[in-house]
Design a protein around this motif. Structure first.
Motif, mmCIF file in Angstrom:
data_model
loop_
_atom_site.group_PDB
_atom_site.id
_atom_site.type_symbol
_atom_site.label_atom_id
_atom_site.label_comp_id
_atom_site.label_asym_id
_atom_site.label_seq_id
_atom_site.Cartn_x
_atom_site.Cartn_y
_atom_site.Cartn_z
ATOM 1 N N SER A 199 1.180 -1.023 -0.365
ATOM 2 C CA SER A 199 0.062 -0.437 -0.390
ATOM 3 C C SER A 199 0.749 1.449 -0.288
ATOM 4 O O SER A 199 2.230 1.242 0.717
ATOM 5 C CB SER A 199 -0.934 0.161 1.492
ATOM 6 O OG SER A 199 -1.634 -1.332 1.554
ATOM 7 N N THR A 246 -4.004 8.401 3.378
ATOM 8 C CA THR A 246 -4.643 7.867 2.483
ATOM 9 C C THR A 246 -4.255 6.392 2.190
ATOM 10 O O THR A 246 -2.564 7.050 2.338
ATOM 11 C CB THR A 246 -5.099 8.503 1.006
ATOM 12 O OG1 THR A 246 -6.202 10.251 1.509
ATOM 13 C CG2 THR A 246 -5.433 8.112 0.084
ATOM 14 N N TYR A 251 -7.918 0.553 -4.836
ATOM 15 C CA TYR A 251 -8.745 0.786 -3.519
ATOM 16 C C TYR A 251 -7.848 2.029 -2.985
ATOM 17 O O TYR A 251 -6.837 1.862 -3.268
ATOM 18 C CB TYR A 251 -9.011 -0.362 -3.001
ATOM 19 C CG TYR A 251 -9.574 -1.151 -3.349
ATOM 20 C CD1 TYR A 251 -10.692 -1.868 -3.310
ATOM 21 C CD2 TYR A 251 -9.531 -2.510 -3.970
ATOM 22 C CE1 TYR A 251 -11.422 -2.178 -2.859
ATOM 23 C CE2 TYR A 251 -9.788 -3.404 -4.346
ATOM 24 C CZ TYR A 251 -11.303 -3.961 -3.869
ATOM 25 O OH TYR A 251 -12.082 -4.352 -4.233
ATOM 26 N N SER A 252 -8.653 3.006 -2.373
ATOM 27 C CA SER A 252 -8.314 4.178 -1.980
ATOM 28 C C SER A 252 -9.041 4.573 -0.903
ATOM 29 O O SER A 252 -10.412 4.767 -0.717
ATOM 30 C CB SER A 252 -8.310 5.704 -2.602
ATOM 31 O OG SER A 252 -7.590 7.317 -2.480
ATOM 32 N N ASP A 253 -8.565 3.669 0.785
ATOM 33 C CA ASP A 253 -9.298 4.522 1.913
ATOM 34 C C ASP A 253 -8.841 5.112 2.481
ATOM 35 O O ASP A 253 -7.009 5.521 2.908
ATOM 36 C CB ASP A 253 -8.649 3.053 3.063
ATOM 37 C CG ASP A 253 -9.417 1.939 2.110
ATOM 38 O OD1 ASP A 253 -10.557 1.683 1.325
ATOM 39 O OD2 ASP A 253 -8.233 0.874 2.452
ATOM 40 N N LYS A 254 -9.322 6.348 3.118
ATOM 41 C CA LYS A 254 -9.205 8.052 4.208
ATOM 42 C C LYS A 254 -9.261 7.629 5.300
ATOM 43 O O LYS A 254 -10.551 7.144 5.316
ATOM 44 C CB LYS A 254 -9.463 8.606 3.197
ATOM 45 C CG LYS A 254 -8.768 10.449 3.283
ATOM 46 C CD LYS A 254 -9.863 11.390 3.158
ATOM 47 C CE LYS A 254 -11.122 11.773 3.318
ATOM 48 N NZ LYS A 254 -11.248 12.835 2.973
ATOM 49 N N THR A 309 -3.549 3.544 -0.723
ATOM 50 C CA THR A 309 -3.915 2.860 -2.173
ATOM 51 C C THR A 309 -2.769 2.000 -2.261
ATOM 52 O O THR A 309 -2.334 1.930 -1.609
ATOM 53 C CB THR A 309 -3.533 4.649 -2.931
ATOM 54 O OG1 THR A 309 -3.882 5.635 -1.994
ATOM 55 C CG2 THR A 309 -4.033 3.898 -4.621
ATOM 56 N N ASN A 347 -12.909 5.939 5.312
ATOM 57 C CA ASN A 347 -14.041 6.690 4.546
ATOM 58 C C ASN A 347 -14.936 6.952 5.071
ATOM 59 O O ASN A 347 -16.441 7.062 3.968
ATOM 60 C CB ASN A 347 -14.440 5.304 3.370
ATOM 61 C CG ASN A 347 -12.948 4.873 2.749
ATOM 62 O OD1 ASN A 347 -12.245 5.482 2.463
ATOM 63 N ND2 ASN A 347 -12.904 3.293 2.504
#
Length: 381
Positions: free
Chosen positions: A212, A235, A245-248, A237, A283
């Motif tokens: 990631s 974030t 996928y991109s998780d914040k 990615t 997210n």
């Protein structure tokens, strides 16, 4: 075949099956939500701050990780040696849990090892120290950490008074979040950021836990000792198959200084002298920028509402990390009034009691790998 040799053979077979390459047949487990009854992070770390002690000549602080259990995924054990402002050396072993039979655990399948050099400007450079996650059983592979972390500017409490005086003359930063459907904002004077600059987290120890990339900022508030994210967040990615996928991650880790007692994951009563209260969302919808301009006068009511962890239904990480600190034989330094004060605890017993809610295995593994890299800044004060 003798009984002993048969048991050994079965153990070796399971180790091979539990190794990452052999688990490639279940790549979608990364995006599977962790069952609620398995969603927890528990375990302890004992830190000896030798560099703060009058009784020690060592230049290293030692973090002894007894065992940190991450859901029904893996366990981490080992040690971390840190020379403040210079270098962090890792030797963390990973045990993995058989997803088909959680009662089976393959021991020491992978090792996190190598150095995390710290440049003179406070930048952490894992590539220079060849920090990597090595799979040592089954199909052996190695995955490296890349990129960098720009560390905090001030890491000693005796510099904080100067920092706060400077901060009072500078613009405040506003942090906003939704609480019970309303926007609540607070202001922090000149926070000190940890900046993640194309930081690459190594894949493993399972093959479905992919590499990631991390970007964003985690801010430290010297006045109250809290960690916060702004609207940009932190974030993560990553690619699973052909999908990106991109998780914040947004929210806060609030510092609370008080004495008390809690019950750990094994039912044992333990004392604490402080704790970090986690209220991190994954997210979560962003706050409307116009709404974020208003409020945030840092009143106690706003602060209590902002850090409230009463709503733990949204995807995120909640719970506490407890500290039992002692300052026996600590070195003394003059504070801003000229009085001598202890430089900080010489020993800390840290106990994790976190509850992930609505997270996937990849999301939780990402955060825990990141925490390993910032364990120094997290325990500086």
């Amino acid at each position: 075949m003798s009984k002993t040799r048969l048991i050994s053979a079965v153990a070796c077979l399971f180790a091979a099956l539990a190794a990452p390459a052999a688990l490639a047949q279940a790549p979608n487990r990364a995006t599977t939500e962790i069952p609620a009854d398995k969603a927890k992070v528990s375990g302890s770390i004992v830190v000896d701050y030798n560099t703060r002690s009058e009784r020690s000549q060592s230049s290293q602080d030692v973090y002894d990780m007894g065992e940190i259990a991450i859901a029904d995924l893996m366990l981490m054990r080992g040690s971390i040696a840190r020379v403040p402002n210079s270098n962090v050396t890792y030797s963390i072993r990973f045990d993995v849990v058989n997803p088909q039979n959680p009662s089976q655990i393959a021991r020491e399948v992978a090792i996190l090892r190598g150095d995390l050099p710290i440049a003179s400007g406070g930048r952490y450079n894992p590539e220079e120290g060849k920090l990597r996650l090595d799979i040592v059983k089954g199909n052996q592979v190695s995955s490296r950490f890349t990129g960098s972390i720009q560390g905090r500017e001030v890491v000693k409490w005796w510099d904080v008074a100067r920092r706060l005086k400077t901060a009072s003359k500078e613009a405040s930063k506003v942090y906003s979040r939704y609480v019970d459907g309303k926007v609540v904002s607070i202001q922090v004077k000149n926070p000190d950021p940890l900046r993640f600059e194309r930081l690459g987290l190594a894949s493993g120890p399972f093959s479905f836990l992919v590499e990631s990339r991390v970007s964003g900022i985690l801010d430290y508030d010297y006045e109250l000792g809290n960690w916060l994210t702004d609207q940009t967040g932190v974030t993560f990615t990553y690619n699973i198959g052909e999908k990106v996928y991109s998780d914040k991650v947004t929210g806060s880790i609030r510092y609370v200084s008080e004495n008390g007692e809690f019950t750990d994951s094994k039912g044992k009563k333990r004392k604490f002298t402080s704790y970090y209260d986690y209220n991190l969302r994954v997210n979560e919808p962003p706050v409307n920028k116009d709404n974020a301009f208003f409020g945030g006068d840092a009143s106690q009511a706003d602060s209590d509402a902002f850090f409230s962890a009463s709503d733990q239904t949204k995807p995120g990480i909640y719970g506490r990390v407890y500290y039992l600190d002692s300052d026996t034989a600590c070195k003394q330094v003059r504070d801003d009034t000229g009085a001598f004060k202890c430089v900080g605890p010489t020993r800390s017993e840290i106990t994790y009691d976190l509850k992930p809610v609505g997270l996937t295995y990849q999301q939780l593994a990402n955060w825990m790998k990141l925490e390993l890299l910032v364990i120094g800044p997290f325990t500086d004060e």
